[in-house]
Design a protein around this motif. Sequence first.
Motif, PDB file in Angstrom:
ATOM      1  N   PRO A 260       8.655   2.270  14.439  1.00 24.15           N
ATOM      2  CA  PRO A 260       8.045   1.760  13.198  1.00 24.15           C
ATOM      3  C   PRO A 260       7.106   2.769  12.541  1.00 24.15           C
ATOM      4  CG  PRO A 260       7.902   0.138  14.971  1.00 24.15           C
ATOM      5  CD  PRO A 260       8.307   1.430  15.594  1.00 24.15           C
ATOM      6  N   SER A 261       6.424   3.588  13.355  1.00 17.71           N
ATOM      7  CA  SER A 261       5.524   4.587  12.778  1.00 17.71           C
ATOM      8  C   SER A 261       6.288   5.595  11.938  1.00 17.71           C
ATOM      9  CB  SER A 261       4.749   5.318  13.890  1.00 17.71           C
ATOM     10  OG  SER A 261       3.854   4.455  14.543  1.00 17.71           O
ATOM     11  N   VAL A 262       7.388   6.119  12.485  1.00 20.09           N
ATOM     12  CA  VAL A 262       8.175   7.117  11.750  1.00 20.09           C
ATOM     13  C   VAL A 262       8.760   6.509  10.479  1.00 20.09           C
ATOM     14  CG1 VAL A 262      10.230   8.580  11.835  1.00 20.09           C
ATOM     15  CG2 VAL A 262       8.664   8.517  13.778  1.00 20.09           C
ATOM     16  N   VAL A 263       9.237   5.265  10.570  1.00 16.22           N
ATOM     17  CA  VAL A 263       9.748   4.584   9.370  1.00 16.22           C
ATOM     18  C   VAL A 263       8.642   4.479   8.323  1.00 16.22           C
ATOM     19  CG1 VAL A 263      10.611   2.396   8.461  1.00 16.22           C
ATOM     20  CG2 VAL A 263      11.554   3.317  10.582  1.00 16.22           C
ATOM     21  N   GLY A 264       7.441   4.122   8.768  1.00 13.87           N
ATOM     22  CA  GLY A 264       6.317   4.028   7.847  1.00 13.87           C
ATOM     23  C   GLY A 264       5.966   5.367   7.219  1.00 13.87           C
ATOM     24  N   PHE A 265       6.038   6.450   8.001  1.00 15.82           N
ATOM     25  CA  PHE A 265       5.748   7.781   7.466  1.00 15.82           C
ATOM     26  C   PHE A 265       6.726   8.146   6.349  1.00 15.82           C
ATOM     27  CE2 PHE A 265       4.030   9.149  11.896  1.00 15.82           C
ATOM     28  CZ  PHE A 265       2.912   8.343  11.703  1.00 15.82           C
ATOM     29  N   PHE A 266       8.012   7.885   6.581  1.00 15.38           N
ATOM     30  CA  PHE A 266       9.012   8.159   5.546  1.00 15.38           C
ATOM     31  C   PHE A 266       8.738   7.314   4.305  1.00 15.38           C
ATOM     32  CE2 PHE A 266      11.871  10.067   8.807  1.00 15.38           C
ATOM     33  CZ  PHE A 266      12.205  11.216   8.112  1.00 15.38           C
ATOM     34  N   TRP A 267       8.355   6.068   4.522  1.00 11.51           N
ATOM     35  CA  TRP A 267       8.084   5.170   3.393  1.00 11.51           C
ATOM     36  C   TRP A 267       6.946   5.723   2.533  1.00 11.51           C
ATOM     37  CZ3 TRP A 267      10.720   0.669   2.126  1.00 11.51           C
ATOM     38  CH2 TRP A 267      10.165  -0.119   1.121  1.00 11.51           C
ATOM     39  N   PHE A 268       5.861   6.126   3.173  1.00 10.15           N
ATOM     40  CA  PHE A 268       4.731   6.676   2.430  1.00 10.15           C
ATOM     41  C   PHE A 268       5.104   7.982   1.736  1.00 10.15           C
ATOM     42  CE2 PHE A 268       1.924   3.843   4.879  1.00 10.15           C
ATOM     43  CZ  PHE A 268       1.072   3.436   3.857  1.00 10.15           C
ATOM     44  N   ALA A 269       5.877   8.825   2.422  1.00  7.47           N
ATOM     45  CA  ALA A 269       6.258  10.097   1.829  1.00  7.47           C
ATOM     46  C   ALA A 269       7.106   9.890   0.582  1.00  7.47           C
ATOM     47  CB  ALA A 269       7.017  10.948   2.852  1.00  7.47           C
ATOM     48  N   VAL A 270       7.993   8.911   0.604  1.00  3.73           N
ATOM     49  CA  VAL A 270       8.896   8.686  -0.525  1.00  3.73           C
ATOM     50  C   VAL A 270       8.192   7.954  -1.668  1.00  3.73           C
ATOM     51  CG1 VAL A 270      10.969   7.447  -1.257  1.00  3.73           C
ATOM     52  CG2 VAL A 270      11.010   8.817   0.827  1.00  3.73           C
ATOM     53  N   PHE A 271       7.531   6.844  -1.381  1.00  2.00           N
ATOM     54  CA  PHE A 271       6.897   6.066  -2.453  1.00  2.00           C
ATOM     55  C   PHE A 271       5.543   6.660  -2.859  1.00  2.00           C
ATOM     56  CE2 PHE A 271      10.032   3.169  -0.766  1.00  2.00           C
ATOM     57  CZ  PHE A 271      10.529   2.576  -1.906  1.00  2.00           C
ATOM     58  N   GLY A 272       4.724   6.983  -1.865  1.00  2.00           N
ATOM     59  CA  GLY A 272       3.452   7.617  -2.193  1.00  2.00           C
ATOM     60  C   GLY A 272       3.649   8.999  -2.781  1.00  2.00           C
ATOM     61  N   GLY A 273       4.606   9.751  -2.203  1.00  2.00           N
ATOM     62  CA  GLY A 273       4.886  11.088  -2.726  1.00  2.00           C
ATOM     63  C   GLY A 273       5.388  11.050  -4.154  1.00  2.00           C
ATOM     64  N   SER A 274       6.250  10.094  -4.462  1.00  2.00           N
ATOM     65  CA  SER A 274       6.752   9.963  -5.839  1.00  2.00           C
ATOM     66  C   SER A 274       5.628   9.621  -6.804  1.00  2.00           C
ATOM     67  CB  SER A 274       7.847   8.894  -5.898  1.00  2.00           C
ATOM     68  OG  SER A 274       8.962   9.265  -5.111  1.00  2.00           O
TER      69      SER A 274
ATOM     70  N   TRP B 143       0.792  -1.219   0.000  1.00  2.00           N
ATOM     71  CA  TRP B 143       0.000   0.000   0.000  1.00  2.00           C
ATOM     72  C   TRP B 143       0.831   1.279   0.000  1.00  2.00           C
ATOM     73  CZ3 TRP B 143      -4.843  -0.356  -1.283  1.00  2.00           C
ATOM     74  CH2 TRP B 143      -5.567  -1.521  -0.989  1.00  2.00           C
ATOM     75  N   GLY B 144       2.177   1.172   0.104  1.00  2.00           N
ATOM     76  CA  GLY B 144       3.019   2.365   0.241  1.00  2.00           C
ATOM     77  C   GLY B 144       2.833   3.380  -0.873  1.00  2.00           C
ATOM     78  N   ALA B 145       2.668   2.930  -2.098  1.00  2.00           N
ATOM     79  CA  ALA B 145       2.390   3.826  -3.216  1.00  2.00           C
ATOM     80  C   ALA B 145       0.901   3.840  -3.544  1.00  2.00           C
ATOM     81  CB  ALA B 145       3.191   3.405  -4.447  1.00  2.00           C
ATOM     82  N   ALA B 146       0.240   2.683  -3.399  1.00  2.00           N
ATOM     83  CA  ALA B 146      -1.141   2.543  -3.860  1.00  2.00           C
ATOM     84  C   ALA B 146      -2.124   3.378  -3.056  1.00  2.00           C
ATOM     85  CB  ALA B 146      -1.554   1.073  -3.815  1.00  2.00           C
ATOM     86  N   GLU B 147      -1.977   3.407  -1.725  1.00  2.00           N
ATOM     87  CA  GLU B 147      -2.979   4.119  -0.927  1.00  2.00           C
ATOM     88  C   GLU B 147      -2.945   5.632  -1.149  1.00  2.00           C
ATOM     89  OE1 GLU B 147      -4.550   4.825   3.642  1.00  2.00           O
ATOM     90  OE2 GLU B 147      -3.222   3.133   3.224  1.00  2.00           O
ATOM     91  N   PRO B 148      -1.774   6.307  -1.056  1.00  4.46           N
ATOM     92  CA  PRO B 148      -1.782   7.753  -1.318  1.00  4.46           C
ATOM     93  C   PRO B 148      -2.293   8.110  -2.713  1.00  4.46           C
ATOM     94  CG  PRO B 148       0.262   7.110  -0.227  1.00  4.46           C
ATOM     95  CD  PRO B 148      -0.445   5.850  -0.616  1.00  4.46           C
ATOM     96  N   ILE B 149      -1.909   7.308  -3.725  1.00  8.69           N
ATOM     97  CA  ILE B 149      -2.385   7.587  -5.089  1.00  8.69           C
ATOM     98  C   ILE B 149      -3.901   7.449  -5.159  1.00  8.69           C
ATOM     99  CG2 ILE B 149      -2.353   6.742  -7.466  1.00  8.69           C
ATOM    100  CD1 ILE B 149       0.588   5.896  -6.959  1.00  8.69           C
ATOM    101  N   SER B 150      -4.441   6.425  -4.509  1.00  7.36           N
ATOM    102  CA  SER B 150      -5.889   6.223  -4.509  1.00  7.36           C
ATOM    103  C   SER B 150      -6.605   7.387  -3.842  1.00  7.36           C
ATOM    104  CB  SER B 150      -6.231   4.912  -3.797  1.00  7.36           C
ATOM    105  OG  SER B 150      -7.639   4.741  -3.690  1.00  7.36           O
ATOM    106  N   HIS B 151      -6.127   7.798  -2.658  1.00  6.51           N
ATOM    107  CA  HIS B 151      -6.760   8.914  -1.956  1.00  6.51           C
ATOM    108  C   HIS B 151      -6.658  10.210  -2.762  1.00  6.51           C
ATOM    109  CE1 HIS B 151      -7.267   6.219   1.225  1.00  6.51           C
ATOM    110  NE2 HIS B 151      -6.211   6.491   1.961  1.00  6.51           N
ATOM    111  N   PHE B 152      -5.586  10.378  -3.498  1.00  6.96           N
ATOM    112  CA  PHE B 152      -5.364  11.605  -4.261  1.00  6.96           C
ATOM    113  C   PHE B 152      -6.258  11.689  -5.491  1.00  6.96           C
ATOM    114  CE2 PHE B 152      -2.487  13.470  -7.714  1.00  6.96           C
ATOM    115  CZ  PHE B 152      -2.950  14.769  -7.528  1.00  6.96           C
ATOM    116  N   MET B 153      -6.334  10.587  -6.239  1.00  7.99           N
ATOM    117  CA  MET B 153      -6.965  10.655  -7.558  1.00  7.99           C
ATOM    118  C   MET B 153      -8.363  10.042  -7.660  1.00  7.99           C
ATOM    119  SD  MET B 153      -5.259  12.419  -9.675  1.00  7.99           S
ATOM    120  CE  MET B 153      -6.121  11.935 -11.171  1.00  7.99           C
ATOM    121  N   THR B 154      -8.660   9.036  -6.876  1.00  5.16           N
ATOM    122  CA  THR B 154      -9.927   8.327  -7.093  1.00  5.16           C
ATOM    123  C   THR B 154     -10.827   8.234  -5.865  1.00  5.16           C
ATOM    124  OG1 THR B 154      -8.923   6.164  -6.603  1.00  5.16           O
ATOM    125  CG2 THR B 154      -8.872   6.906  -8.894  1.00  5.16           C
ATOM    126  N   ASP B 155     -10.272   8.369  -4.676  1.00  9.74           N
ATOM    127  CA  ASP B 155     -11.061   8.072  -3.477  1.00  9.74           C
ATOM    128  C   ASP B 155     -10.639   8.977  -2.326  1.00  9.74           C
ATOM    129  OD1 ASP B 155     -12.993   6.764  -2.064  1.00  9.74           O
ATOM    130  OD2 ASP B 155     -11.754   5.051  -1.530  1.00  9.74           O
TER     131      ASP B 155
END
Length: 502
Positions: free
Chosen positions: A350-364, A102-114
């Motif tokens: 783990p939360s902070v690591v997850g935040f960075f992960w979403f920012a990098v993959f979801g942000g990209s 979900w690292g890339a899929a969830e932010p993209i979904s929230h941004f464009m479709t849901d």
Amino acid sequence: MKKLTVVFWIALAILLFFMVFGIFVPQAFENVTAGLREQISSTLGWYYLLVVTGFVGVCAFIVVSPFGKIKLGKPDDKPDYSYLTWFAMLFSAGMGIGLVFWGAAEPISHFMTDAPIAETGSDAAILEAMRYSFFHWGVHAWAIYAVVAMALAYFKFRHDAPGLISGTLTPVLGKYAKGPVGNTVDIIAVVATVIGVSSTLGFGAVQINGGLDYLLGIGTNFSIQFIIICVVTVLFMISAYTGLNRGIKILSNVNLWLAFTLFIFMFAFGPTLFNLNLFTESLGMYIQQLPSMSFRIAPFNEDERAWIDGWTIFYWAWWISWSPFVGSFIARVSKGRTLREFVLGVLLVPSVVGFFWFAVFGGSGIFLEQSGQAVLSDLAPEAALFAVLGNFPLGALMSVIAIMLICTFFITSADSGTFILGMQTTNGSLTPPKTVKLIWGLMLSATASILLFTGGLQGLENAMIIAALPFSVIMILMTYSLIKSLQIEKNALAAREAKKRS
């Protein structure tokens, strides 16, 4: 097999019944699970929000209270693992496959479709997408794991109770914790564990299939996913036979380095400044709006309420159904740490690591979509990561590394799951028989296959939400039992100190 308990046989019988149901009448199985999921989500969303936020409150209380000084073990016990290995194990067991999926899929979904509230495709939707991704994968998720792990580790290592869910409920159930009532608690925990772990393994198989299709064009279907599950089953059973300290420890560190390689690549070649700015802004909004997000149920807006049911309630149920396994595993590797050290480590790192992960993959992914360089929102969730990687240098190589990462997460999760299930069905034995681990390993893979066969990703989600409900009640009892026991210990210590002074 002399160590087997009634919990093993009854839990196995329940799971086999559902497997037979799913194999021979798959459509009926899908309809029943979908109906139950809809009923639970639509009528008990408020309950999940209150309960999970309550767990966050309990963790915060433990950190600031005198209870935080108490060790998960005897006063002289030392931690078995270094901080780095401990954090690697937490990350691998906690949500490795899900975060990659979900690292890339969830932010993209929230941004464009849901989008939750904002207009899709807008700047507001970008910040909203990141904020809710942080919310779903942040301290609330890890608080669920923490309360289960704290209770198990405290009663096991400090009071020498069996490493069973029922073993944490003696202050509440008394003598009934060891009878039929206690067995029922452990059966619910085992069934929830199998469904939670199997569902996550199903996500992993789907994404491995998606990655191979992206690289080789082999297509995506249940047959390929079943073959993937069979191959990985052999690999994780080999790992399981090497034992906890060898197999899981080695693979956890491999996971860490593969994830680090993938992260550094995307951080370096992706839109670095955009991602850093997005991370900073999103983190601030997450912290500011955490209370309102924690209780948001949207009673007057059907569309927003449906979004909460489909995302937030789904995630809270996922973490709860996953928590008997993750909590047991975290407890097993956390002996010797204080409650304050434990809670801060489990919630924040783990939360902070997850935040960075979403920012990098979801942000990209969001950057590519917003700038018109790629259309990612039309892709299936399992393909999003590979599509993002494919838009940067060395994309094919990074996709191979991503598949390897998913495989090692798959193996680690299943490996740990067989150990935990073996322990839970052999009266808390820290060395469950290899035959028992083999049986549970096969059950995990078979259950994942059945869930995919009957409903695909939706079937996985349905099963998790259903399994989470009864275990959430047990979690409430575990939390009360832990606080009650800590208070008794504190009062006894105060009485001894007063007696010494007198």
